[in-house]
Design a protein around this motif. Sequence first.
Motif, PDB file in Angstrom:
ATOM      1  N   HIS A 172       5.247  -4.132  19.961  1.00  0.00           N
ATOM      2  CA  HIS A 172       5.425  -4.645  18.592  1.00  0.00           C
ATOM      3  C   HIS A 172       6.882  -4.994  18.344  1.00  0.00           C
ATOM      4  O   HIS A 172       7.567  -4.368  17.540  1.00  0.00           O
ATOM      5  N   GLN A 179       7.730  -6.020  14.514  1.00  0.00           N
ATOM      6  CA  GLN A 179       7.583  -4.882  13.597  1.00  0.00           C
ATOM      7  C   GLN A 179       8.586  -3.770  13.900  1.00  0.00           C
ATOM      8  O   GLN A 179       9.058  -3.096  12.998  1.00  0.00           O
ATOM      9  N   HIS A 188      12.665   3.020   5.545  1.00  0.00           N
ATOM     10  CA  HIS A 188      11.686   3.923   6.160  1.00  0.00           C
ATOM     11  C   HIS A 188      12.127   4.322   7.573  1.00  0.00           C
ATOM     12  O   HIS A 188      12.148   5.503   7.939  1.00  0.00           O
ATOM     13  N   THR A 208       6.259   6.901   9.463  1.00  0.00           N
ATOM     14  CA  THR A 208       6.314   6.276  10.781  1.00  0.00           C
ATOM     15  C   THR A 208       5.237   5.181  10.823  1.00  0.00           C
ATOM     16  O   THR A 208       4.371   5.123   9.947  1.00  0.00           O
ATOM     17  N   CYS A 209       5.277   4.359  11.873  1.00  0.00           N
ATOM     18  CA  CYS A 209       4.214   3.348  12.064  1.00  0.00           C
ATOM     19  C   CYS A 209       2.860   4.061  12.064  1.00  0.00           C
ATOM     20  O   CYS A 209       1.890   3.574  11.489  1.00  0.00           O
ATOM     21  N   CYS A 212       1.315   5.119   8.691  1.00  0.00           N
ATOM     22  CA  CYS A 212       0.705   4.023   7.932  1.00  0.00           C
ATOM     23  C   CYS A 212      -0.484   3.402   8.663  1.00  0.00           C
ATOM     24  O   CYS A 212      -1.413   2.938   8.028  1.00  0.00           O
ATOM     25  N   HIS A 213      -0.439   3.352   9.998  1.00  0.00           N
ATOM     26  CA  HIS A 213      -1.460   2.586  10.731  1.00  0.00           C
ATOM     27  C   HIS A 213      -2.449   3.422  11.534  1.00  0.00           C
ATOM     28  O   HIS A 213      -3.520   2.931  11.887  1.00  0.00           O
ATOM     29  N   TRP A 225      -4.543  -8.291   6.310  1.00  0.00           N
ATOM     30  CA  TRP A 225      -4.175  -9.674   6.602  1.00  0.00           C
ATOM     31  C   TRP A 225      -4.158  -9.964   8.095  1.00  0.00           C
ATOM     32  O   TRP A 225      -4.282 -11.119   8.499  1.00  0.00           O
ATOM     33  N   ARG A 284      -6.687  -2.607   2.098  1.00  0.00           N
ATOM     34  CA  ARG A 284      -5.596  -2.537   1.118  1.00  0.00           C
ATOM     35  C   ARG A 284      -5.614  -1.188   0.387  1.00  0.00           C
ATOM     36  O   ARG A 284      -4.579  -0.524   0.245  1.00  0.00           O
ATOM     37  N   LEU A 304       3.082  -4.320  -2.438  1.00  0.00           N
ATOM     38  CA  LEU A 304       2.200  -5.034  -1.516  1.00  0.00           C
ATOM     39  C   LEU A 304       1.793  -6.392  -2.085  1.00  0.00           C
ATOM     40  O   LEU A 304       1.611  -7.357  -1.332  1.00  0.00           O
ATOM     41  N   GLN A 374       5.667 -10.592   7.404  1.00  0.00           N
ATOM     42  CA  GLN A 374       5.724  -9.268   8.038  1.00  0.00           C
ATOM     43  C   GLN A 374       6.944  -8.495   7.523  1.00  0.00           C
ATOM     44  O   GLN A 374       6.898  -7.277   7.358  1.00  0.00           O
ATOM     45  N   PHE A 377       6.099  -6.874   4.220  1.00  0.00           N
ATOM     46  CA  PHE A 377       5.239  -5.689   4.355  1.00  0.00           C
ATOM     47  C   PHE A 377       5.967  -4.520   5.019  1.00  0.00           C
ATOM     48  O   PHE A 377       5.521  -3.379   4.927  1.00  0.00           O
ATOM     49  N   HIS A 378       7.043  -4.803   5.734  1.00  0.00           N
ATOM     50  CA  HIS A 378       7.773  -3.719   6.400  1.00  0.00           C
ATOM     51  C   HIS A 378       9.128  -3.449   5.756  1.00  0.00           C
ATOM     52  O   HIS A 378      10.029  -2.921   6.400  1.00  0.00           O
TER      53      HIS A 378
HETATM   54  C1  HEC Z   1       5.183   2.299   5.063  1.00  0.00           C
HETATM   55  C2  HEC Z   1       4.042   1.908   5.823  1.00  0.00           C
HETATM   56  C3  HEC Z   1       4.236   1.105   7.079  1.00  0.00           C
HETATM   57  C4  HEC Z   1       4.997   1.421   8.165  1.00  0.00           C
HETATM   58  C5  HEC Z   1       5.931   2.606   8.334  1.00  0.00           C
HETATM   59  C6  HEC Z   1       4.743   0.407   9.153  1.00  0.00           C
HETATM   60  N1  HEC Z   1       3.851  -0.499   8.658  1.00  0.00           N
HETATM   61 FE1  HEC Z   1       2.966  -2.009   9.649  1.00  0.00          FE
HETATM   62  N2  HEC Z   1       2.127  -2.689   7.939  1.00  0.00           N
HETATM   63  C7  HEC Z   1       2.215  -2.062   6.717  1.00  0.00           C
HETATM   64  C8  HEC Z   1       1.591  -2.898   5.714  1.00  0.00           C
HETATM   65  C9  HEC Z   1       1.490  -2.576   4.249  1.00  0.00           C
HETATM   66  C10 HEC Z   1       1.105  -4.054   6.383  1.00  0.00           C
HETATM   67  C11 HEC Z   1       0.348  -5.224   5.766  1.00  0.00           C
HETATM   68  C12 HEC Z   1      -1.043  -4.790   5.457  1.00  0.00           C
HETATM   69  C13 HEC Z   1      -1.917  -5.916   4.990  1.00  0.00           C
HETATM   70  O1  HEC Z   1      -2.215  -6.815   5.785  1.00  0.00           O
HETATM   71  O2  HEC Z   1      -2.323  -5.904   3.833  1.00  0.00           O
HETATM   72  C14 HEC Z   1       1.455  -3.874   7.782  1.00  0.00           C
HETATM   73  C15 HEC Z   1       1.125  -4.762   8.776  1.00  0.00           C
HETATM   74  C16 HEC Z   1       1.288  -4.507  10.146  1.00  0.00           C
HETATM   75  C17 HEC Z   1       0.740  -5.300  11.217  1.00  0.00           C
HETATM   76  C18 HEC Z   1      -0.074  -6.564  11.056  1.00  0.00           C
HETATM   77  C19 HEC Z   1       0.817  -7.800  10.979  1.00  0.00           C
HETATM   78  C20 HEC Z   1       1.918  -7.723   9.994  1.00  0.00           C
HETATM   79  O3  HEC Z   1       3.044  -7.378  10.390  1.00  0.00           O
HETATM   80  O4  HEC Z   1       1.707  -7.937   8.783  1.00  0.00           O
HETATM   81  C21 HEC Z   1       1.136  -4.692  12.382  1.00  0.00           C
HETATM   82  C22 HEC Z   1       0.825  -5.155  13.769  1.00  0.00           C
HETATM   83  C23 HEC Z   1       1.950  -3.544  12.053  1.00  0.00           C
HETATM   84  N3  HEC Z   1       2.012  -3.457  10.677  1.00  0.00           N
HETATM   85  C24 HEC Z   1       2.565  -2.702  12.962  1.00  0.00           C
HETATM   86  C25 HEC Z   1       3.529  -1.759  12.625  1.00  0.00           C
HETATM   87  C26 HEC Z   1       4.390  -1.080  13.568  1.00  0.00           C
HETATM   88  C27 HEC Z   1       4.346  -1.241  15.047  1.00  0.00           C
HETATM   89  C28 HEC Z   1       5.204  -0.261  12.838  1.00  0.00           C
HETATM   90  C29 HEC Z   1       6.347   0.580  13.329  1.00  0.00           C
HETATM   91  C30 HEC Z   1       7.347  -0.055  14.181  1.00  0.00           C
HETATM   92  C31 HEC Z   1       4.814  -0.389  11.456  1.00  0.00           C
HETATM   93  N4  HEC Z   1       3.834  -1.331  11.364  1.00  0.00           N
HETATM   94  C32 HEC Z   1       5.315   0.363  10.393  1.00  0.00           C
HETATM   95  C33 HEC Z   1       2.765  -0.829   6.492  1.00  0.00           C
HETATM   96  C34 HEC Z   1       3.559  -0.125   7.385  1.00  0.00           C
END
Ligand code: HEC
Length: 408
Positions: A172, A179, A188, A208-209, A212-213, A225, A284, A304, A374, A377-378
């Motif tokens: 990623h 990301q 964060h 951490t990733c 949330c995921h 999305w 969501r 969001l 992206q 969202f991050h």
């Molecule tokens: C605070 C919560 C949070 C953290 C921490 C976080 N994410 Fe996310 N991430 C989200 C949100 C919110 C979305 C968008 C969700 C949606 O599509 O509605 C998202 C979307 C994504 C997606 C889909 C594409 C995009 O970027 O929109 C991926 C892949 C992803 N995250 C990977 C990661 C990775 C790998 C990490 C760590 C390096 C990370 N995320 C950390 C909240 C987080």
Amino acid sequence: MSLTAYLIAVVVIGQPAEAADVDCVTCHTQVAPGVVNDWKLSAHAESDIMCTDCHGEGHKSVEDVGKVRIPTPETCGECHEDQVEQYAEGKHALAWSSMKAMPTAHWQPIALMDGMKGCGGCHKLGLKTESEIKALKKQGAGFGVASCDACHTRHLFLAEEARQPQACRTCHMGFDHPQWEMYSSSKHGVRNALKQIGTLPESAAAPTCQECHLPDGTHANRTGWGFLAVRLPMPEDKQWAEDRTVILQALGVLDPAGNPTPRLELVKSARLASLTQEDWQGERDRMIKICNRCHSKNFAVAELAKGDDMIKQVDHVMAEGIRIVAGLYKKGKLTMPENYAYAFPDLLTFHNAPTVIEQKLFVMFLKHRMRAFQGMFHMNPDYAFWYGWSEMQRDLTEIKALAKELRH
Ligand code: HEC
Ligand code: HEC
Ligand code: HEC
Ligand code: HEC
Ligand code: HEC
Ligand code: HEC
Ligand code: HEC
Ligand code: HEC
């Protein structure tokens, strides 16, 4: 037996291989001590889970290395059924098939696909069918079929390693899904880094990733999305609906007249997009609950929604770029690549974009549009604005200038 293997046996074990009848650990302590050392440090060794539990008993000596079992998730599933089941429900499970389904996949060097380098180096965590595994084995060693060593790496298989955001970093990152870069330089990520080095207390809040995921240890991952940031139903906003239609046409999911194409099946089977409102809303709501562990619900909902709005904005700029290039095909100012089904830009084949203007459009879509939303969202202002939105404006200006040249 090859000469090298014979020499290993003689030098290492001190006797000809024919006479060697030692156990895996003893011999492998000589052959590849790093593997054995990691295994010794693992929870597996502590619970007497031996090399044979994962690799079988087919290979016992230097001559029969070919008979070894290379583990698949099924192997792990003998003892970790829950994780394997959850995994199969998530998007990681689809990584291999979605890579294989891309039109562009056929034009890449084989080493970058089945060789588990390039695309395959990341997408190998996807599940493979039995016949795919057989075919891979035929092509060579047949490694890269484990999936489960992507976050807790072999042979430690440590849960604590997989809990760190660094476990996601190798894949990623970079061009179209940075990301890691976005997260690690957001508040964060910075807070989490300060926790890792002990500056902030261990129990301080810093998502951490995984939190949330892959919340609460689940192995199923998915977002509303997704990667492409297109979904159904179409938005009520008329302009946005028109823009998204153009993007769906450029993804080859709708034909230039707006009718679904066979690619819609690909989108469905690889789950490239949410296809219903409930589907999207479910993801969501799940995410908002997670934010709500540390923020107010109002705060999270609003944050969001700003991400959603950014998608609307970038779609408008993107659609304008697509319309310009489509117009050039239509007027015969740009030669339509011969593998095209329609006189319309095909963003899924643009890795091989033949002209500069088509390459610009591809980068605008896969790099800059991605970064803009992206980054939202991050929680990364720099990616959302400078690397994303601002770069898209530049792309559009350049596309307009190139189109003007081509028209004259
Ligand atoms: C605070 C919560 C949070 C953290 C921490 C976080 N994410 Fe996310 N991430 C989200 C949100 C919110 C979305 C968008 C969700 C949606 O599509 O509605 C998202 C979307 C994504 C997606 C889909 C594409 C995009 O970027 O929109 C991926 C892949 C992803 N995250 C990977 C990661 C990775 C790998 C990490 C760590 C390096 C990370 N995320 C950390 C909240 C987080
Ligand atoms: C007498 C020595 C010896 C014994 C005993 C032995 N191995 Fe090996 N093993 C080897 C050698 C040599 C290789 C090839 C190493 C290389 O290519 O660097 C190998 C390779 C492997 C590989 C990698 C396969 C590949 O294609 O690279 C695995 C996995 C493995 N052994 C597991 C085991 C297990 C499990 C056992 C016990 C059932 C075992 N070994 C017993 C010597 C041994
Ligand atoms: C919990 C399951 C598990 C156990 C136990 C295990 N392995 Fe492995 N091993 C794996 C996985 C997974 C791979 C990666 C397969 C792939 O790339 O597809 C692997 C790969 C290997 C490889 C080849 C790849 C490399 O990095 O060189 C060797 C050699 C090997 N194992 C030796 C051993 C030996 C020796 C032991 C016992 C000390 C052992 N393994 C115990 C799961 C296990
Ligand atoms: C024969 C049974 C068995 C097999 C096969 C097996 N495991 Fe395990 N695994 C265990 C046991 C027992 C433990 C330790 C107790 C526990 O945590 O459940 C464990 C623990 C773990 C842990 C947690 C370690 C920690 O830090 O607490 C991970 C991660 C793991 N295994 C991954 C795997 C993967 C990946 C595979 C396949 C490549 C695999 N296991 C194959 C039995 C097995
Ligand atoms: C070995 C590479 C690799 C690692 C490591 C990895 N991922 Fe992924 N991830 C992928 C690929 C490839 C996809 C796209 C799967 C597909 O084709 O649907 C993906 C998809 C995702 C998605 C789904 C986005 C969507 O479409 O909704 C999320 C969320 C995600 N990863 C989070 C993580 C997190 C969190 C970690 C670390 C704990 C992680 N990933 C580790 C390669 C990886
Ligand atoms: C550095 C690792 C990496 C490389 C190299 C890579 N990908 Fe990916 N790919 C990912 C990750 C991670 C995602 C998920 C990103 C997200 O959701 O934001 C992804 C997403 C995708 C998706 C979308 C899946 C979905 O559900 O939306 C497809 C299709 C895809 N990649 C195909 C390819 C092809 C084909 C190549 C080679 C031309 C390639 N990838 C190279 C890591 C990689
Ligand atoms: C995308 C990263 C990722 C992949 C790929 C992955 N895991 Fe995990 N795994 C994790 C995380 C994160 C944890 C720690 C969960 C927690 O916080 O307890 C974990 C923990 C585990 C544990 C320990 C559970 C416990 O309660 O102690 C087992 C067992 C396990 N994983 C098995 C597997 C198996 C089997 C696969 C392949 C189907 C797999 N994992 C693939 C991220 C991953
Ligand atoms: C584990 C706790 C935790 C979770 C879960 C979490 N955050 Fe945060 N978040 C924090 C902390 C702590 C800060 C730093 C606060 C500061 O800057 O004073 C922060 C900062 C932020 C910021 C930037 C600072 C600000 O006040 O504007 C935004 C935006 C944000 N979070 C949104 C979210 C969203 C959206 C989610 C869910 C997708 C989420 N957070 C999940 C703990 C968390």
